[in-house]
Design an enzyme around this catalytic site. Structure first.
Site, PDB file in Angstrom:
ATOM      1  N   GLU A 110      -2.514  14.039  51.446  1.00 44.33           N
ATOM      2  CA  GLU A 110      -2.454  14.186  50.166  1.00 44.33           C
ATOM      3  C   GLU A 110      -3.830  14.898  49.654  1.00 44.33           C
ATOM      4  OE1 GLU A 110      -3.573  14.386  46.623  1.00 44.33           O
ATOM      5  OE2 GLU A 110      -4.447  12.123  46.855  1.00 44.33           O
ATOM      6  N   CYS A 164      -7.389  14.624  41.707  1.00 41.97           N
ATOM      7  CA  CYS A 164      -6.460  15.612  42.240  1.00 41.97           C
ATOM      8  C   CYS A 164      -5.600  15.931  41.126  1.00 41.97           C
ATOM      9  CB  CYS A 164      -5.695  15.240  43.399  1.00 41.97           C
ATOM     10  SG  CYS A 164      -7.071  15.092  44.786  1.00 41.97           S
TER      11      CYS A 164
END
Length: 492
Positions: A260, A298
């Protein structure tokens, strides 16, 4: 857990770490300091190489026993952690704020999310792996045969967590592993290990998990490659930068690696999202989620891609709302935007803003740096050769882009090496489904910013944003594999 009282002005012993479920102390320590004022938050023991070896060996040794642990035992442990997190919310939120610089309001939200992650994992542990039956007599050679498919653990997991969500992204590594009965070695970020160590304290209160089922090892980053390459840890779950993630993947191509990684998240505002109420909502959500972790998420809003029909009105509102974000002491409940994780991180963001302005971007607000803090920043007319046009900002800065029509907007979203999540503000259901079909991202959020994440949903990206999915059930799938059992000679 032995805890350090330095944050409150008292002297105490260093934080211990967790080796095969038991507290341990290292020969050396390192300091964790506040990004806000540089004060000492705590000292943490560093595991020796021998202690790391003991933890990995214990995880490998307990692999089969932990996988065979009854579901109710694993679920009860997860339920316990969920309850204890809820009971200690204020204490844990204050710890996150101290070590991370995250404003207290967002730290409280992070604890609440971790409560849910462990609760979801407990629920999934009770119903996971029930098996899938398939008749095989669809062809003559399969008469009397039945296939039963179940999932089994791949083996011990190395979970590597980032600094920006020091509790909840640790929870997303640990809770699914316990739910499926996979031993886990958790490596927290060196800047923010204290929340993970406190989580270890709650795990140590549980009953029934075998020794070696979990460890929390705050080893420095330069010792991470040895863990990554250890053949006894066949699964790696990494959250962090794309540079480090790709290096991990390349170093162990035969392991099961989930990544991720970064993002360059866009909020798309289409022409039909044009009423005063619509634009107020979009501007509020954009301003909030471009800055809510000082941009250190993110899926923080980095690009606003607006149709020309609404661009001017939206831009004015976004700038006004960004200016209204309360900045300052993260311990103040009224603060919206605190410092970045370090002064070096803030210097990088400020340099990238200066690079953009030097190349022709218009600075509409912000751009200033004070220590580890960067004022919430809005840019327009960002040139394609600016660093911020191509990299993940990971700071409180967004850029505004004018486009003509949905097709141009979606093409602009895809014009990025990242592909994590995108927000699309539209009332048009056809455009919503088109966005879902054409956008090269892991998630499309309609009617809201790209920063929305529910902890039970699949979460992850494509391209340089990684592969694999978090979200409790989906991480459980990544930690396991399908194995089929064929039964023969049955009277079906």
């Amino acid at each position: 857990m032995t805890s350090n009282g330095a944050a409150s002005g008292t002297e105490a012993a260093p934080y211990g770490f967790w080796l095969a479920g038991r507290e341990a102390a290292g020969k050396e320590t390192f300091e964790v300091t506040s990004p806000w004022d540089g004060s000492l938050v705590g000292r943490v023991g560093v595991p020796t190489e021998e202690q790391v070896e003991q933890a990995v060996a214990a995880a490998a040794a307990v692999r089969d026993a932990f996988a065979a642990t009854p579901a109710h035992v694993r679920a009860a442990a997860l339920d316990h952690v969920s309850r204890r997190l809820a009971e200690r919310t204020e204490e844990i939120a204050a710890l996150i704020t101290a070590e991370n610089g995250k404003p207290l309001k967002w730290a409280r939200g992070e604890v609440g999310r971790a409560v849910s992650v462990f609760r979801f994992a407990a629920e999934e542990a009770r119903r996971f792996n029930g098996g899938d039956l398939q008749r095989l007599d669809t062809d003559p050679g399969g008469v009397g045969r039945l296939a039963l498919t179940r999932r089994f653990t791949r083996g011990p997991v190395l979970g590597i967590a980032p600094f920006n969500f020091p509790l909840n992204l640790v929870a997303h590594k640990v809770a699914p592993a316990i739910a499926v009965g996979a031993p886990i070695i958790l490596k927290p970020a060196p800047a923010t290990p204290l929340s993970a160590l406190l989580l270890g304290e709650l795990l140590a209160e549980t009953e029934g998990l075998p020794e070696g089922a979990w460890s929390v090892l705050p080893v420095p980053n330069d010792r991470m490659p040895a863990l990554v390459e250890d053949p006894r840890l066949p699964v790696i779950s990494f959250t962090g930068s794309d540079t480090v993630g790709h290096r991990i993947q390349d170093s162990v191509p035969r392991k099961h690696v989930t990544l991720e990684l970064g993002g360059n998240a866009a909020a798309v505002v289409l022409a039909d999202w044009s009423s005063e109420e619509d634009l107020e909502w979009a501007a509020t959500r954009i301003a909030t989620f471009a800055n809510y972790q000082a941009g250190q998420s993110c899926i923080s809003v980095q690009r606003v891609i607006a149709d020309a029909a609404v661009y001017d009105a939206l831009a004015e509102k976004v700038v006004t709302k960004v200016r209204a974000q309360a900045t300052g002491d993260p311990g103040d409940p009224a603060t919206d935007v605190g410092p970045l994780v370090s002064e070096a991180a803030a210097e990088r963001v400020a340099d990238w803003i200066a690079d953009a302005v030097a190349k022709g971007a218009k600075l509409l607000t912000g751009g200033d740096r004070d220590g580890a803090s960067v004022a919430p920043t809005v840019l327009a007319d960002l040139p394609a050769d600016a660093v911020l046009a191509n990299a993940e900002a990971f700071g409180p800065v967004l850029s505004l882009h004018r486009v003509n029509g949905a097709d141009e907007a979606f093409a602009a979203v895809n014009d990025s090496r990242f592909g994590l999540q995108t927000g699309v503000f539209t009332h048009d259901l056809q455009l919503a489904f088109k966005a879902h079909r054409v956008l090269e991202v892991g998630g499309v959020i309609v009617g809201d910013a790209p920063s929305y994440r529910a902890d039970q949903m699949p979460y992850g990206g494509v391209k340089d944003s990684g592969h694999g999915r978090e979200g409790v059930r989906f991480a459980m799938d990544d930690y396991t594999y399908e194995r089929v059992l064929v039964l023969t000679g049955l009277d079906l």
